[in-house]
Design a protein around this motif. Structure first.
Motif, PDB file in Angstrom:
ATOM      1  N   ALA A   1      63.761 -16.104   0.477  1.00 40.84           N
ATOM      2  CA  ALA A   1      62.604 -15.372   0.725  1.00 40.84           C
ATOM      3  C   ALA A   1      62.446 -14.375  -0.388  1.00 40.84           C
ATOM      4  O   ALA A   1      61.362 -13.893  -0.101  1.00 40.84           O
ATOM      5  CB  ALA A   1      62.828 -14.916   2.171  1.00 40.84           C
ATOM      6  N   LEU A   2      63.222 -13.916  -0.922  1.00 38.54           N
ATOM      7  CA  LEU A   2      63.247 -12.998  -1.964  1.00 38.54           C
ATOM      8  C   LEU A   2      62.336 -13.547  -3.387  1.00 38.54           C
ATOM      9  O   LEU A   2      61.736 -12.780  -4.061  1.00 38.54           O
ATOM     10  CB  LEU A   2      64.633 -12.318  -2.361  1.00 38.54           C
ATOM     11  CG  LEU A   2      65.280 -11.533  -1.401  1.00 38.54           C
ATOM     12  CD1 LEU A   2      66.690 -10.889  -1.587  1.00 38.54           C
ATOM     13  CD2 LEU A   2      64.291 -10.277  -0.932  1.00 38.54           C
ATOM     14  N   TYR A   3      62.790 -14.766  -3.437  1.00 39.07           N
ATOM     15  CA  TYR A   3      62.283 -15.357  -4.331  1.00 39.07           C
ATOM     16  C   TYR A   3      60.770 -15.846  -4.174  1.00 39.07           C
ATOM     17  O   TYR A   3      59.912 -15.935  -4.934  1.00 39.07           O
ATOM     18  CB  TYR A   3      62.895 -16.673  -4.876  1.00 39.07           C
ATOM     19  CG  TYR A   3      64.094 -16.362  -5.674  1.00 39.07           C
ATOM     20  CD1 TYR A   3      64.355 -16.130  -6.821  1.00 39.07           C
ATOM     21  CD2 TYR A   3      65.501 -16.564  -5.129  1.00 39.07           C
ATOM     22  CE1 TYR A   3      65.409 -16.028  -7.851  1.00 39.07           C
ATOM     23  CE2 TYR A   3      66.634 -16.261  -5.623  1.00 39.07           C
ATOM     24  CZ  TYR A   3      66.750 -15.970  -7.067  1.00 39.07           C
ATOM     25  OH  TYR A   3      67.867 -15.830  -7.736  1.00 39.07           O
TER      26      TYR A   3
ATOM     27  N   LEU B   1      58.152 -10.856   4.572  1.00 39.89           N
ATOM     28  CA  LEU B   1      58.678  -9.828   4.280  1.00 39.89           C
ATOM     29  C   LEU B   1      58.284  -8.814   4.968  1.00 39.89           C
ATOM     30  O   LEU B   1      57.051  -8.952   5.088  1.00 39.89           O
ATOM     31  CB  LEU B   1      58.874  -9.687   2.632  1.00 39.89           C
ATOM     32  CG  LEU B   1      59.737 -10.789   1.854  1.00 39.89           C
ATOM     33  CD1 LEU B   1      59.842 -10.194   0.446  1.00 39.89           C
ATOM     34  CD2 LEU B   1      61.151 -10.878   2.395  1.00 39.89           C
ATOM     35  N   ALA B   2      58.989  -7.766   5.366  1.00 34.82           N
ATOM     36  CA  ALA B   2      58.258  -6.706   6.216  1.00 34.82           C
ATOM     37  C   ALA B   2      57.929  -5.720   5.148  1.00 34.82           C
ATOM     38  O   ALA B   2      58.530  -4.957   4.339  1.00 34.82           O
ATOM     39  CB  ALA B   2      59.424  -6.176   7.191  1.00 34.82           C
ATOM     40  N   LYS B   3      56.595  -5.121   5.675  1.00 28.84           N
ATOM     41  CA  LYS B   3      56.062  -3.832   5.141  1.00 28.84           C
ATOM     42  C   LYS B   3      57.049  -2.552   5.474  1.00 28.84           C
ATOM     43  O   LYS B   3      57.092  -2.336   6.815  1.00 28.84           O
ATOM     44  CB  LYS B   3      54.804  -3.445   5.542  1.00 28.84           C
ATOM     45  CG  LYS B   3      53.577  -4.567   5.150  1.00 28.84           C
ATOM     46  CD  LYS B   3      52.474  -4.592   5.616  1.00 28.84           C
ATOM     47  CE  LYS B   3      51.470  -5.679   5.359  1.00 28.84           C
ATOM     48  NZ  LYS B   3      49.990  -5.517   6.143  1.00 28.84           N
TER      49      LYS B   3
ATOM     50  N   ASN C   1      67.545  -4.890   2.914  1.00 31.38           N
ATOM     51  CA  ASN C   1      67.594  -5.336   4.084  1.00 31.38           C
ATOM     52  C   ASN C   1      66.672  -5.083   5.032  1.00 31.38           C
ATOM     53  O   ASN C   1      66.295  -6.102   6.222  1.00 31.38           O
ATOM     54  CB  ASN C   1      69.087  -4.621   4.636  1.00 31.38           C
ATOM     55  CG  ASN C   1      69.662  -5.032   6.050  1.00 31.38           C
ATOM     56  OD1 ASN C   1      70.326  -6.023   5.811  1.00 31.38           O
ATOM     57  ND2 ASN C   1      69.299  -4.228   7.185  1.00 31.38           N
ATOM     58  N   ALA C   2      66.078  -3.995   4.996  1.00 32.41           N
ATOM     59  CA  ALA C   2      64.945  -3.796   5.785  1.00 32.41           C
ATOM     60  C   ALA C   2      63.658  -4.664   5.418  1.00 32.41           C
ATOM     61  O   ALA C   2      63.004  -5.055   6.505  1.00 32.41           O
ATOM     62  CB  ALA C   2      64.397  -2.124   5.741  1.00 32.41           C
ATOM     63  N   VAL C   3      63.412  -4.798   4.141  1.00 32.85           N
ATOM     64  CA  VAL C   3      62.267  -5.954   3.827  1.00 32.85           C
ATOM     65  C   VAL C   3      62.516  -7.108   4.442  1.00 32.85           C
ATOM     66  O   VAL C   3      61.784  -7.922   4.819  1.00 32.85           O
ATOM     67  CB  VAL C   3      62.091  -5.908   2.428  1.00 32.85           C
ATOM     68  CG1 VAL C   3      61.408  -6.871   1.839  1.00 32.85           C
ATOM     69  CG2 VAL C   3      61.737  -4.362   1.792  1.00 32.85           C
ATOM     70  N   LEU C   4      63.839  -7.592   4.549  1.00 34.97           N
ATOM     71  CA  LEU C   4      64.368  -8.810   5.173  1.00 34.97           C
ATOM     72  C   LEU C   4      64.407  -8.992   6.515  1.00 34.97           C
ATOM     73  O   LEU C   4      64.730 -10.153   7.242  1.00 34.97           O
ATOM     74  CB  LEU C   4      65.576  -9.348   4.244  1.00 34.97           C
ATOM     75  CG  LEU C   4      65.612  -9.877   2.865  1.00 34.97           C
ATOM     76  CD1 LEU C   4      67.013  -9.891   2.326  1.00 34.97           C
ATOM     77  CD2 LEU C   4      64.887 -11.098   2.733  1.00 34.97           C
ATOM     78  N   SER C   5      64.201  -8.050   7.280  1.00 37.61           N
ATOM     79  CA  SER C   5      64.362  -7.931   8.754  1.00 37.61           C
ATOM     80  C   SER C   5      63.528  -8.889   9.621  1.00 37.61           C
ATOM     81  O   SER C   5      64.105  -9.426  10.424  1.00 37.61           O
ATOM     82  CB  SER C   5      64.133  -6.576   9.106  1.00 37.61           C
ATOM     83  OG  SER C   5      62.941  -6.219   8.968  1.00 37.61           O
ATOM     84  N   LEU C   6      62.165  -9.068   9.084  1.00 41.02           N
ATOM     85  CA  LEU C   6      61.446 -10.210   9.762  1.00 41.02           C
ATOM     86  C   LEU C   6      61.636 -11.585   9.422  1.00 41.02           C
ATOM     87  O   LEU C   6      61.651 -12.416  10.262  1.00 41.02           O
ATOM     88  CB  LEU C   6      60.008  -9.932   9.453  1.00 41.02           C
ATOM     89  CG  LEU C   6      59.509  -8.683   9.818  1.00 41.02           C
ATOM     90  CD1 LEU C   6      57.874  -8.408   9.656  1.00 41.02           C
ATOM     91  CD2 LEU C   6      59.682  -8.198  11.384  1.00 41.02           C
TER      92      LEU C   6
END
Length: 518
Positions: free
Chosen positions: A71-73, A78-80, A200-205
């Protein structure tokens, strides 16, 4: 205890079932689907049918996945995120330091609140931390479309109360909003801790959506047992824990491979080479556990203070494309999941790394769909150049992990591993290629232990260092018991001390880890 192990890789999703004695009963392999859950269902369902057992006999499901890392690539869910810094003075450092632009775009708002603490623990005043700026921020969350919050206090490794208070106030208004607190993610090192917490926060969703979907899949399969995810250090975490800390699952694919390779080869000290469709990962098993980084690490070249598996990687695998421009051979992007449609040996038009090995070593890879005659248009000399590049870079990475006083054996696993064994390693090398190499990731997940860790800064005002260490060990043992570890299996695997020179004798950072079997 009959276990179902599942590993979702970039190319394939594997499932295995092992019995209480660790004997492999069945396995299945599916191409990883875009939504990941379709492949999980198909692989698990096939493995259950092959083993000819009722889902009710499965007492635990163990899942490893590269979904969060991917998901990072390839951002999609990703979460706002809004960042709240609690600092002594407003910082001029732009958040998202060293981040690629496509990720930095998800840091939507930054708020800077003044801390009431100094680093010595003295309160500057008794005024409430929840000031006008925080109230304005709470009003903006909805209007700005904020989907996740990250709270980073400059002194939170020493005093977490301010982060906890801000979280409490936000949850009172937005109870379902994911909130990451930096004191739960990392310890000292402000920028590394902030980076890790923001990721971590950006990946939460991403993780929440995936885990909810996986839960539905397991219901469809009529699996009524607990299930766990494997994390960066190769141990298990519960689903709720994974949903709160997705960053701790990023390295799970590699650690599953390391543990599975050690299990299959019956070696507790070895170097593991995992040959996948997209990457070749090299790591080290030491005393039966995947070796982790001891200091700061990186994720996509972003400095973080989250422990990651200590690995070397090649940014290509069996499905990587090969180009020849002006007699310069390059290994480029991967078509791993589409290799059976686009690879030349399968009738496609794309020249892949696997095609190069098959051209030179026709017996290196078995697949009834392969037609070697289709490779006649490839130059053997060009293919040798590809193989030479892979051989040199791989052996360089292995050499970096070899111990000075001990030559560790090398275990080669992964779906693409037959290409390397016997082709780039000589008969004099200490190389193992165990049966089950193609499903070692899923097998490794089945044998992951439970773990608990404390990484915290303690004041020594009223207790001795020994008393604090004893208390921390007791907390770890209690946590492992609550997770389901058998009391006799629990052991403290590491105790590390990090003294502070500028507060000598007053404060110490301790990192203590415990492991236990179910």
């Amino acid at each position: 205890m009959m276990r179902l192990g599942i590993d979702v890789g970039g190319t394939n999703t594997d499932a295995v079932i092992v019995n209480a004695d660790g004997k492999l009963l069945s396995w299945a392999k599916q191409l990883t689907s875009e939504d990941i859950v379709t492949a999980i269902y198909q692989a698990a369902d096939t493995a259950l049918m092959e083993a000819n057992i009722s889902p009710k006999k499965i007492s635990g499901v163990f899942l490893g996945t590269t979904h969060v890392l991917n998901a990072l690539y390839h951002p999609g869910q990703l979460a706002k995120t809004a960042l709240i810094r609690i600092v002594k003075h407003p910082s001029a450092i732009v958040p998202g330091l060293y981040w690629p632009e496509h990720l930095k775009a998800y840091i939507k708002k930054v708020y800077q609140l003044r801390t009431n603490y100094s680093y010595t623990g003295k309160l500057k005043n008794e005024a409430s931390l929840i000031d006008v700026q925080l109230k304005e921020m709470l009003a903006e969350i909805e209007s700005e479309g904020i989907e996740s919050i990250c709270i980073v206090g400059a002194f939170s490794p020493l005093y977490e109360s301010e982060e906890l208070e801000i979280k409490r106030r936000i949850k009172n208004i937005y109870p379902d909003l994911p909130i990451t607190m930096s004191h739960e993610i990392g310890s000292t090192g402000f920028l590394e801790r902030e980076n890790a917490s923001l990721l971590n926060a950006v990946l939460s969703l991403v993780i929440r959506e995936a885990m909810l979907s996986v839960t539905e899949v397991f219901k469809r399969l009529k699996l009524e047992c607990p299930y766990w995810l494997t994390q960066n250090d190769g141990s298990l975490m519960e689903i709720n824990e994974a949903m709160n800390f997705p960053i701790l699952t990023i390295g799970s694919g590699v650690t599953n491979s390391l543990r599975g390779a050690a299990k299959l080869s019956q070696l507790d000290r070895c170097i593991v080479v995992d040959v996948g469709g997209s990457t070749i990962d090299i790591g080290r098993m030491m005393n039966g556990q995947p070796e982790a980084t001891s200091g700061p690490s990186t994720i996509l070249d972003i400095p973080v203070n989250v422990r990651m598996p200590k690995t070397e990687s090649l940014a290509y695998g069996g499905g990587s494309l090969i180009s020849n421009k002006r007699d310069v051979i390059k290994i480029e992007a991967t078509i791993a999941s589409d290799i059976e449609r686009e690879g030349m040996a399968w009738g496609g038009k794309s020249w892949t790394l696997t095609d190069s090995f098959l051209k030179v070593f026709s017996e290196s890879f078995k697949d009834e769909k392969i037609e070697l005659v289709l490779l006649d248009k490839l130059s053997a000399d060009d293919c040798y150049k590809v193989i030479h590049t892979v051989s040199k870079e791989l052996k360089d990475r292995i050499a970096r992990l070899q111990l000075r006083n001990e030559e560790l054996p090398v275990v080669v696993v992964g779906g693409g591993s037959p290409m390397l064994v016997g082709n780039i390693f000589s008969k004099y090398d200490k190389v193992a290629h165990p049966a089950g190499y193609h499903i070692c990731n899923a097998l490794g997940a089945c044998f992951a232990p439970l773990s608990a860790e404390i990484d915290k800064v303690f004041w020594l005002h009223h207790k001795t260092k020994e008393e604090i260490i004893t208390q921390a060990k007791e907390m770890i043992i209690a946590e492992l018991l609550s997770k389901g570890a058998s009391e006799n299996s629990i052991r403290i695997s590491a105790v590390e001390e990090f003294p502070f020179d500028y507060l000598k004798g007053e404060v110490i950072r301790l990192r203590i880890k415990g492991l236990g079997e179910m």
